[in-house]
Design a protein around this motif. Structure first.
Motif, PDB file in Angstrom:
ATOM      1  N   LEU A 137      47.866  54.303  38.638  1.00  0.00           N
ATOM      2  CA  LEU A 137      46.435  54.455  39.254  1.00  0.00           C
ATOM      3  C   LEU A 137      46.381  55.427  40.344  1.00  0.00           C
ATOM      4  O   LEU A 137      45.384  56.132  40.429  1.00  0.00           O
ATOM      5  N   ARG A 138      47.658  55.337  41.245  1.00  0.00           N
ATOM      6  CA  ARG A 138      47.439  56.406  42.331  1.00  0.00           C
ATOM      7  C   ARG A 138      47.296  57.760  41.721  1.00  0.00           C
ATOM      8  O   ARG A 138      46.836  58.856  42.308  1.00  0.00           O
ATOM      9  N   GLU A 139      48.226  57.996  40.434  1.00  0.00           N
ATOM     10  CA  GLU A 139      48.142  59.579  39.823  1.00  0.00           C
ATOM     11  C   GLU A 139      46.847  59.896  39.177  1.00  0.00           C
ATOM     12  O   GLU A 139      46.224  60.764  39.105  1.00  0.00           O
ATOM     13  N   ALA A 140      46.413  58.646  38.714  1.00  0.00           N
ATOM     14  CA  ALA A 140      45.275  59.026  37.747  1.00  0.00           C
ATOM     15  C   ALA A 140      43.732  58.809  38.408  1.00  0.00           C
ATOM     16  O   ALA A 140      42.789  59.731  38.263  1.00  0.00           O
TER      17      ALA A 140
ATOM     18  N   VAL B 185      40.826  48.174  37.366  1.00  0.00           N
ATOM     19  CA  VAL B 185      41.312  47.140  36.055  1.00  0.00           C
ATOM     20  C   VAL B 185      40.825  47.447  34.660  1.00  0.00           C
ATOM     21  O   VAL B 185      41.654  47.171  33.782  1.00  0.00           O
ATOM     22  N   GLU B 186      39.659  48.263  34.595  1.00  0.00           N
ATOM     23  CA  GLU B 186      39.432  48.487  33.245  1.00  0.00           C
ATOM     24  C   GLU B 186      40.446  49.649  32.621  1.00  0.00           C
ATOM     25  O   GLU B 186      40.587  49.527  31.483  1.00  0.00           O
TER      26      GLU B 186
ATOM     27  N   LYS C  48      34.042  39.984  35.954  1.00  0.00           N
ATOM     28  CA  LYS C  48      33.454  40.687  37.521  1.00  0.00           C
ATOM     29  C   LYS C  48      33.572  40.118  38.765  1.00  0.00           C
ATOM     30  O   LYS C  48      34.129  40.643  39.618  1.00  0.00           O
ATOM     31  N   ILE C  49      33.278  38.844  38.535  1.00  0.00           N
ATOM     32  CA  ILE C  49      33.177  38.170  39.770  1.00  0.00           C
ATOM     33  C   ILE C  49      34.836  37.686  39.976  1.00  0.00           C
ATOM     34  O   ILE C  49      35.038  38.001  41.267  1.00  0.00           O
ATOM     35  N   LYS C  50      35.410  37.582  39.094  1.00  0.00           N
ATOM     36  CA  LYS C  50      36.785  37.236  39.376  1.00  0.00           C
ATOM     37  C   LYS C  50      37.900  38.602  40.141  1.00  0.00           C
ATOM     38  O   LYS C  50      38.597  38.444  40.807  1.00  0.00           O
ATOM     39  N   ILE C  51      37.270  39.633  39.420  1.00  0.00           N
ATOM     40  CA  ILE C  51      38.010  41.033  40.092  1.00  0.00           C
ATOM     41  C   ILE C  51      37.591  41.080  41.299  1.00  0.00           C
ATOM     42  O   ILE C  51      38.295  41.490  42.219  1.00  0.00           O
ATOM     43  N   ALA C  52      36.210  40.985  41.706  1.00  0.00           N
ATOM     44  CA  ALA C  52      35.683  41.002  43.116  1.00  0.00           C
ATOM     45  C   ALA C  52      36.557  40.072  43.891  1.00  0.00           C
ATOM     46  O   ALA C  52      36.809  40.141  45.148  1.00  0.00           O
ATOM     47  N   ASP C  53      36.755  38.627  43.548  1.00  0.00           N
ATOM     48  CA  ASP C  53      37.438  37.513  44.237  1.00  0.00           C
ATOM     49  C   ASP C  53      38.822  38.194  44.519  1.00  0.00           C
ATOM     50  O   ASP C  53      39.239  37.735  45.452  1.00  0.00           O
ATOM     51  N   ALA C  54      39.363  38.876  43.694  1.00  0.00           N
ATOM     52  CA  ALA C  54      40.799  39.355  43.647  1.00  0.00           C
ATOM     53  C   ALA C  54      40.900  40.756  44.561  1.00  0.00           C
ATOM     54  O   ALA C  54      41.932  41.028  44.572  1.00  0.00           O
ATOM     55  N   GLU C  55      39.794  41.208  45.118  1.00  0.00           N
ATOM     56  CA  GLU C  55      39.583  42.253  45.872  1.00  0.00           C
ATOM     57  C   GLU C  55      40.280  43.501  45.084  1.00  0.00           C
ATOM     58  O   GLU C  55      41.012  44.362  45.806  1.00  0.00           O
TER      59      GLU C  55
ATOM     60  N   ILE D 288      45.561  50.414  29.235  1.00  0.00           N
ATOM     61  CA  ILE D 288      46.935  50.948  29.128  1.00  0.00           C
ATOM     62  C   ILE D 288      47.753  49.709  28.471  1.00  0.00           C
ATOM     63  O   ILE D 288      48.544  49.847  27.863  1.00  0.00           O
ATOM     64  N   VAL D 289      47.353  48.495  28.844  1.00  0.00           N
ATOM     65  CA  VAL D 289      47.958  47.350  28.409  1.00  0.00           C
ATOM     66  C   VAL D 289      47.615  47.307  26.917  1.00  0.00           C
ATOM     67  O   VAL D 289      48.679  46.870  26.299  1.00  0.00           O
ATOM     68  N   CYS D 290      46.552  47.387  26.604  1.00  0.00           N
ATOM     69  CA  CYS D 290      46.207  47.139  25.054  1.00  0.00           C
ATOM     70  C   CYS D 290      46.968  48.361  24.163  1.00  0.00           C
ATOM     71  O   CYS D 290      47.508  47.996  23.032  1.00  0.00           O
TER      72      CYS D 290
END
Length: 206
Positions: free
Chosen positions: A200-203, A142-143, A129-136, A148-150
């Protein structure tokens, strides 16, 4: 995991970063020793604690008798005032459930209404969660991308699959880096960001 009994000898308050000196028992040899246990870290006021959280020295138990090393798995609040981010590491109980008191929920809604507040059940999820926030990035997006990737890669969704960071190619194209597996079997998986942005823009319409 280090088991023991909670018997604080001293409580230190570093302007919202809170720790206590507790007596913990070594899981291997049974030796009891006083260890600093952190319950809250404010990385804006005490940035060095962020480094110690990432290298795990903040949550480490090192037995002075047999040199056994393990994590001290206690609940921990991560507080970043600059990013308006609060993440509560709340370990599951004996039934495997993460329980948050209703009074705590009401307090969060009232006092931290302008914060992004999250509850996670493991140290690895806290760091993610910290890394996701760091990446803005938006952690909920992301979840969704992880799902989708899995599904596309036939990855077992019950196994550990965590956001690790972003990379940029020489052409400026960004990719997600995910960490799959645990311990010595962790493997990195790279996924281009651009195809997922349109999904993501559609979902998740803004």
């Amino acid at each position: 995991i280090c088991h023991g009994w909670h018997r604080p000898k001293e409580v230190r308050s570093g302007r919202m970063s809170l720790s206590s000196d507790d007596t913990l028992e070594c899981p291997q040899c049974g030796h009891a020793q006083v260890t600093t246990v952190w319950s809250s870290v404010n990385v804006t006021l005490d940035p060095h604690l962020r480094t110690r959280l990432f290298d795990e020295t903040l949550i480490a138990f090192n037995c002075r008798t047999c040199s056994y090393h393990c994590r001290v798995e206690t609940d921990l609040l991560y507080h970043d005032m600059d990013k308006r981010l609060a993440i509560w590491l709340k370990y599951p109980d004996e039934d495997g459930l993460i329980r948050v008191d209703d009074r705590v929920n009401r307090g969060i809604a009232t006092l931290w209404s302008d914060y992004t507040c999250r509850v996670v059940g493991s140290y690895e999820e806290l760091i993610e969660k910290i890394k996701i926030a760091d990446a803005e990035l938006d952690d909920l997006e992301v979840e969704l991308i992880k799902v989708i990737v899995c599904l596309a890669g036939q990855i077992n969704m019950s196994s550990r699959f965590l956001f690790h960071g972003l990379t940029k190619s020489i052409l400026g194209k960004r990719s997600f880096i995910f960490a799959q597996g645990e311990g010595d079997s962790v493997k990195e998986k790279s996924c281009p960001l651009s195809p997922h942005e349109s999904l993501l823009r559609e979902a998740i319409p803004k």
